[in-house]
Design a protein around this motif. Structure first.
Motif, short mmCIF file in Angstrom:
data_model
loop_
_atom_site.label_atom_id
_atom_site.label_comp_id
_atom_site.label_asym_id
_atom_site.label_seq_id
_atom_site.Cartn_x
_atom_site.Cartn_y
_atom_site.Cartn_z
N THR A 106 0.82 -1.20 0.00
CA THR A 106 0.00 0.00 0.00
C THR A 106 0.87 1.26 0.00
O THR A 106 0.56 2.24 -0.70
N ASP B 157 -7.99 -4.71 -2.12
CA ASP B 157 -7.89 -5.36 -0.80
C ASP B 157 -9.19 -5.11 -0.07
O ASP B 157 -9.43 -4.01 0.44
N ASP C 63 -3.73 -2.05 -5.95
CA ASP C 63 -3.27 -2.58 -4.66
C ASP C 63 -4.05 -3.86 -4.38
O ASP C 63 -5.22 -3.98 -4.77
#
Ligand SMILES: Nc1ncnc2c1ncn2[C@@H]1O[C@H](COP(=O)(O)OP(=O)(O)O)[C@@H](O)[C@H]1O
Ligand SMILES: [Mg+2]
Length: 338
Positions: A29, A52, A121
């Motif tokens: 991240t 995520d 991400d």
């Protein structure tokens, strides 16, 4: 030999879509934010897709988010939310397909919106067969130009192996995981998630949704012909459980019961009703569960917590901040509100 962090920026600057993978606390991240900032300061239009669904930055947990970078970010959460897609779980392990599909859709959306750089991400689930399948499915759905793997000891190699022969279209860059990072415990992750939910639900109120207007996507109720009162009584006697609702769709019947019934009882009921399949749900699968409230484009307006379902009136009471008039469909997820 592992690449240098500098190589990551050079490679990302030459890629339209970059995805960062690696275990938890390897620095994914932070790297996504750093890349987004560096590309943004080079005057690119930059989007971040946060895939995520547990430790979410863009949108609350249970959603995949697409954000627009409009300034230097302290973290990806500072990006401006463009679209959220509700997945319904806080771990991709619980719904691999929905997570992969939502991620692919939001990356496609970012491309369609014309973003010059899209950075994805991902969650820390990379180990084992499940991690490998999840990450490969995500990479395949995203179709990136660049995969950056942050590794401690080659744990992403089983994922990366299949991409070696595609070197002409897909570049793989391996970086060492951040060395200094403290590993967060499962309890810390949970606390972080609960805080994110609490912030999302701050100021929420109860709204009543008319399910003859608003589609209940999952579970798909109110789409068939309601069973008659006598049929319901018969089922109640057969299953030994209170029945709140029953409907028939062709050769299938769906019932909502007060307590869970085993597979044999459900199959016996299908034989008794002469239908191909019975789907039995319990009221507790619905109530106090987090739901996604979507607009007519299936974009999430807000999360909700289902409080009550009135089967006779066909209404659902939901705690949310979504404006009632804009809710076009509801998807009840798998995450209980606590
Ligand atoms: N380059 C770095 N140097 C030092 N600490 C870092 C660096 N990148 C990340 N961290 C720290 O490591 C921890 C995990 O980073 P994070 O980016 O959240 O990892 P992940 O997304 O892989 O779980 C955070 O506390 C973060 O501040
Ligand atoms: Mg992360």
């Amino acid at each position: 030999m592992a690449a240098e962090p500098r190589d990551a920026l050079d490679a990302a600057a030459r890629s339209r879509v970059t995805v960062v993978i690696g275990e938890s606390d390897t620095g994914k991240t932070s790297l996504v934010a750093a890349l987004a900032n560096a590309l943004f300061s080079r005057d690119a239009t930059v989007a971040i897709v946060d895939a995520d669904i547990g430790q979410s930055e863009i949108g609350p947990p249970t959603t995949v988010g697409l954000g627009r970078v409009t300034r230097q970010l302290g973290r990806p959460a500072d990006a401006e939310v463009v679209v959220l897609r509700f997945v319904g779980a806080t771990s991709a392990a619980r719904d691999l397909r929905a997570t992969v599909q939502a991620t692919g859709q939001l990356v496609d959306r970012a491309r369609a919106l014309g973003f010059e750089r899209v950075i994805v991400d991902t969650s820390g689930l990379v180990r084992g067969d499940l991690g490998r399948r999840l990450k490969q499915a995500k990479i395949d759905a995203i179709a990136p130009d660049l995969v950056i793997a942050l590794q401690r000891a080659g744990e992403c190699e089983p994922i990366l192996r299949v991409y070696e022969e595609r070197a002409d279209r897909l570049r793989v860059l391996r970086l060492p995981a951040v060395a200094s990072a403290r590993r967060r415990t499962a309890a810390e992750r949970r606390r972080h998630r609960d805080q994110a939910f609490a912030a999302h639900f701050a100021g929420a109120t109860d709204i009543v949704l008319d399910l003859s207007r608003v589609a209940l996507r999952s579970p798909a109720l109110f789409v068939g012909t309601p069973l008659s009162a006598s049929e319901l009584r018969r089922i109640e006697a057969s299953m030994g459980s209170e029945i709140f609702w029953g409907e028939r769709r062709g050769r299938e019947v769906t019932v909502v019961t007060s307590s869970a019934r085993g597979e044999p009882a459900v199959r016996a009921l299908a034989r008794e009703l002469s239908v191909a399949r019975v789907t039995a749900r319990t009221l507790t699968d619905l109530v106090d569960v987090i739901a996604g409230l979507d607009d007519e484009n299936r974009e999430s307006l807000w999360l909700g917590v289902v409080r009550r379902v009135d089967f006779a009136a066909r209404t659902m009471t939901v705690t949310t901040r979504a404006p009632r008039a804009r809710v076009a469909s509801v998807t009840v997820g798998r995450e209980r509100s606590r």
